[in-house]
Scaffold this active site. Structure first.
Site, PDB file in Angstrom:
ATOM      1  N   LYS A 216      38.000  50.059  40.632  1.00  0.00           N
ATOM      2  CA  LYS A 216      38.207  50.303  42.054  1.00  0.00           C
ATOM      3  C   LYS A 216      38.241  51.785  42.373  1.00  0.00           C
ATOM      4  CE  LYS A 216      39.937  45.794  43.258  1.00  0.00           C
ATOM      5  NZ  LYS A 216      41.015  44.958  43.773  1.00  0.00           N
ATOM      6  N   ARG A 254      42.459  41.343  35.990  1.00  0.00           N
ATOM      7  CA  ARG A 254      41.105  40.940  36.372  1.00  0.00           C
ATOM      8  C   ARG A 254      40.179  42.128  36.157  1.00  0.00           C
ATOM      9  NH1 ARG A 254      37.754  40.985  40.921  1.00  0.00           N
ATOM     10  NH2 ARG A 254      36.554  39.061  41.270  1.00  0.00           N
TER      11      ARG A 254
END
Length: 279
Positions: A216, A254
């Protein structure tokens, strides 16, 4: 189910069957390619595969559930037939139902049931674990909604508790709920770090916690500037977050690449075991 009984943090491998996901869009669009990628993730340490057919990156445009289902259903069927554990990453109740009927055993909804009014009731009927994520707005608008008061994590917890209450009211059993603080969803860079430092508060709500930091944008801030624009160069930083999250007791991480985080969560498990057995 066994997913909740693991003695260590699980590794959830991301399998995006999309043309526009922020880090790997278009890489696994063909069913054969997607299945091969899923098998590789498992071989490299993924405990379960999170299969998604719609990008939820900031600014993404929504697609219809029929298109989404067509992208994922055959891949889910093949992977589960081969014995792999699969969750479906979807905002749509119709896709969730089709995926579970094809063999998926978890529904991962980044909207926490706010995008599709039928989602919570559908998951309750299906009786599968439900990952309820914190977010605000839709992918196209969430960047503008990252506005919080002094107690960022307190606000996130309150909003998660409200969604938990809605889920339970629709018939989802509490023991089937997993919470995700939604790193990158209606959260700016420093806010994501704050959430990570207070995972213990999130876990005090009494539910397993999923951490999804992989590749991210906020991780780009700590990657050398000449590499920061390539999301794949954030995999080492992702593994570091995986170790920290696992050390804090997260249920799962994740990730796009399984092997680094496989080792990271095992290091954290060994560390915790040594602490518990210290004389």
């Amino acid at each position: 189910m066994e997913l909740f009984a693991s003695l260590r943090t699980l590794v959830m491998g991301v399998l995006n069957i999309t043309p526009d996901s922020f880090s790997d869009g278009g890489s696994w669009l063909s069913p054969d390619g997607a299945v091969a990628r899923g098998r590789r993730l498992v071989a490299e340490g993924a405990d379960l595969l999170d299969v998604g057919g719609e990008s939820t990156r900031p600014g993404a445009t929504r697609i219809d559930s029929t298109t989404e289902t067509e992208r994922v259903i055959g891949v889910i069927g093949q992977l589960t037939a081969q014995g792999h554990v699969v969750s479906v990453d979807t905002l749509n109740a119709a896709t969730a139902r089709a995926a579970v009927e094809a063999g998926a055993v978890v529904v991962n909804d980044v909207s926490g049931g706010t995008s599709d009014p039928a989602m919570l009731g559908t998951v309750a009927e299906l009786g599968v674990p439900y990952i309820l994520q914190h977010s605000r707005g839709e992918p196209a608008t969430m960047v503008d909604l990252a506005r919080y008061g002094e107690d960022l994590v307190g606000e996130i917890m309150a909003e998660l508790e409200a969604r938990v209450a809605a889920a339970v009211a629709e018939g989802i059993r509490e023991e089937n709920l997993i919470l995700d603080p939604g790193l990158g969803f209606a959260k700016e860079g420093p806010q994501n770090w704050r959430v990570l430092t207070e995972l213990d508060r999130l876990q005090s709500l009494g539910f397993p916690v999923l951490v999804g930091a992989s590749r991210k944008r906020f991780l780009a801030e700590i990657v050398p500037s000449e590499l920061a624009s390539d999301p794949r160069e954030r995999d080492f930083a992702t593994a570091a977050v995986s170790a920290i999250a696992a050390r804090a007791g997260a249920w799962a991480v994740r990730v796009h690449e399984a092997r680094p985080s496989r080792d990271a969560v095992r290091v954290a498990a060994a560390w915790r075991a040594a602490e518990g057995g210290a004389q």
